[in-house]
Structure formats: C-alpha cells, structure tokens
Design a protein around this motif. Structure first.
Motif, PDB file in Angstrom:
ATOM      1  N   LEU A  60       0.870  -1.166   0.000  1.00 47.49           N
ATOM      2  CA  LEU A  60       0.000   0.000   0.000  1.00 47.49           C
ATOM      3  C   LEU A  60       0.912   1.222   0.000  1.00 47.49           C
ATOM      4  N   VAL A  61       0.653   2.172  -0.897  1.00 36.86           N
ATOM      5  CA  VAL A  61       1.510   3.350  -1.059  1.00 36.86           C
ATOM      6  C   VAL A  61       0.741   4.595  -0.634  1.00 36.86           C
ATOM      7  N   CYS A  62       1.270   5.294   0.356  1.00 37.94           N
ATOM      8  CA  CYS A  62       0.644   6.542   0.816  1.00 37.94           C
ATOM      9  C   CYS A  62       0.702   7.572  -0.312  1.00 37.94           C
ATOM     10  N   PRO A  63      -0.406   8.254  -0.603  1.00 34.04           N
ATOM     11  CA  PRO A  63      -0.423   9.207  -1.711  1.00 34.04           C
ATOM     12  C   PRO A  63       0.368  10.494  -1.448  1.00 34.04           C
ATOM     13  N   LYS A  64       0.686  10.810  -0.212  1.00 33.68           N
ATOM     14  CA  LYS A  64       1.358  12.077   0.095  1.00 33.68           C
ATOM     15  C   LYS A  64       2.882  11.984  -0.042  1.00 33.68           C
ATOM     16  N   HIS A  65       3.515  11.084   0.711  1.00 33.91           N
ATOM     17  CA  HIS A  65       4.976  10.999   0.719  1.00 33.91           C
ATOM     18  C   HIS A  65       5.494   9.670   0.175  1.00 33.91           C
ATOM     19  N   HIS A  66       4.614   8.858  -0.341  1.00 28.71           N
ATOM     20  CA  HIS A  66       4.966   7.594  -1.009  1.00 28.71           C
ATOM     21  C   HIS A  66       5.619   6.564  -0.094  1.00 28.71           C
ATOM     22  N   TYR A  67       5.260   6.599   1.176  1.00 25.78           N
ATOM     23  CA  TYR A  67       5.690   5.534   2.084  1.00 25.78           C
ATOM     24  C   TYR A  67       4.995   4.250   1.637  1.00 25.78           C
ATOM     25  N   ARG A  68       5.693   3.130   1.746  1.00 26.45           N
ATOM     26  CA  ARG A  68       5.154   1.840   1.315  1.00 26.45           C
ATOM     27  C   ARG A  68       5.057   0.897   2.509  1.00 26.45           C
ATOM     28  N   PHE A  69       3.887   0.263   2.626  1.00 31.43           N
ATOM     29  CA  PHE A  69       3.629  -0.673   3.712  1.00 31.43           C
ATOM     30  C   PHE A  69       3.129  -1.988   3.125  1.00 31.43           C
ATOM     31  N   ASP A  70       3.541  -3.100   3.736  1.00 34.04           N
ATOM     32  CA  ASP A  70       2.989  -4.395   3.361  1.00 34.04           C
ATOM     33  C   ASP A  70       1.530  -4.399   3.810  1.00 34.04           C
ATOM     34  N   ILE A  71       0.624  -4.599   2.891  1.00 31.92           N
ATOM     35  CA  ILE A  71      -0.802  -4.510   3.228  1.00 31.92           C
ATOM     36  C   ILE A  71      -1.261  -5.665   4.114  1.00 31.92           C
ATOM     37  N   ARG A  72      -0.526  -6.775   4.100  1.00 31.50           N
ATOM     38  CA  ARG A  72      -0.914  -7.934   4.908  1.00 31.50           C
ATOM     39  C   ARG A  72      -0.436  -7.821   6.347  1.00 31.50           C
ATOM     40  N   SER A  73       0.757  -7.284   6.545  1.00 36.75           N
ATOM     41  CA  SER A  73       1.339  -7.232   7.895  1.00 36.75           C
ATOM     42  C   SER A  73       1.442  -5.813   8.449  1.00 36.75           C
ATOM     43  N   GLY A  74       1.388  -4.801   7.576  1.00 39.60           N
ATOM     44  CA  GLY A  74       1.548  -3.418   7.992  1.00 39.60           C
ATOM     45  C   GLY A  74       2.995  -2.965   8.069  1.00 39.60           C
ATOM     46  N   GLN A  75       3.929  -3.872   7.807  1.00 42.21           N
ATOM     47  CA  GLN A  75       5.361  -3.554   7.925  1.00 42.21           C
ATOM     48  C   GLN A  75       5.759  -2.445   6.951  1.00 42.21           C
ATOM     49  N   LEU A  76       6.502  -1.473   7.476  1.00 42.05           N
ATOM     50  CA  LEU A  76       7.050  -0.397   6.647  1.00 42.05           C
ATOM     51  C   LEU A  76       8.083  -0.994   5.706  1.00 42.05           C
ATOM     52  N   ARG A  77       7.910  -0.778   4.403  1.00 47.24           N
ATOM     53  CA  ARG A  77       8.832  -1.316   3.403  1.00 47.24           C
ATOM     54  C   ARG A  77       9.740  -0.242   2.806  1.00 47.24           C
ATOM     55  N   HIS A  78       9.244   1.010   2.766  1.00 46.17           N
ATOM     56  CA  HIS A  78      10.039   2.098   2.186  1.00 46.17           C
ATOM     57  C   HIS A  78       9.599   3.420   2.812  1.00 46.17           C
ATOM     58  N   ALA A  79      10.582   4.204   3.246  1.00 50.82           N
ATOM     59  CA  ALA A  79      10.318   5.542   3.785  1.00 50.82           C
ATOM     60  C   ALA A  79      11.009   6.555   2.892  1.00 50.82           C
TER      61      ALA A  79
END
Length: 105
Positions: A60-79
């Motif tokens: 899941l990619v945040c539309p504001k700053h493009h942070y990426r999270f695993d949609i299944r676990s919520g783990q931050l993948r990219h900041a």
C-alpha cells in the motif's frame, strides 16, 4: 474486547474502501483481488488519509509521501523521509453474513 460490526459480505467487491470511526479509532476496510484488509485509515508518518492510497502488488503506497507498507502485515517497506512505525492492521472477524472487528482493552 468488544465486537463491532463493519459491513455485510454482500456489499463487498474489489475496489471497495470505506472508513469506520469506532471510538477514537479510524479504520479502513478494503478489498483487493478478493482479499479483505482492515488497517488504520491514516498513514503513521504524518497522518495523511489512506483512502486515496495506491496498492501495488502487496504494498500500500501513501499518496502524500509515497511511504510503502505491506498490506498484509503493515510492515514499513520504504520511507521517503524519516522512518515511522508500521501501519496498524486488524484481524477481521467473519460472523454469519458480515465482517467485523474486536476492539478494546
């Protein structure tokens, strides 16, 4: 813990997104490729609403700053800026013909 009803199964479809406010929690229920997810509705980085977020594969990619999270676990993948905590994910409860969540203590 208390059960909160969210949505009838018959109303769900791929692309479904809806925010539910339960006490002080704001949760977003979404369905993608037949899979259902319940996550916090705002990005943990700067509280930007995730209703317009993009889903790319399992991220899941945040539309504001493009942070990426695993949609299944919520783990931050990219900041893209400073790191933040993982996205909160909640377990969905299936009861008869509806979906809900257990929240509380």
């Amino acid at each position: 813990m208390r059960y909160y009803s969210l949505e009838k199964l018959i109303n769900l479809y791929d692309g479904y997104r809806k925010v539910f406010k339960i006490d002080s929690d704001e949760l977003m229920l979404l369905q993608i490729d037949g899979q259902r997810y319940l996550i916090e509705s705002n990005c943990p980085h700067r509280a930007w609403p995730l209703t317009a977020s993009d889903v790319q594969g399992s991220e899941l990619v945040c539309p504001k700053h493009h942070y990426r999270f695993d949609i299944r676990s919520g783990q931050l993948r990219h900041a893209s800026e400073e790191p933040c905590r993982d996205l909160r994910c909640y377990e969905l409860i299936y009861r008869d013909n509806e979906l809900g969540v257990m929240l509380g203590d």
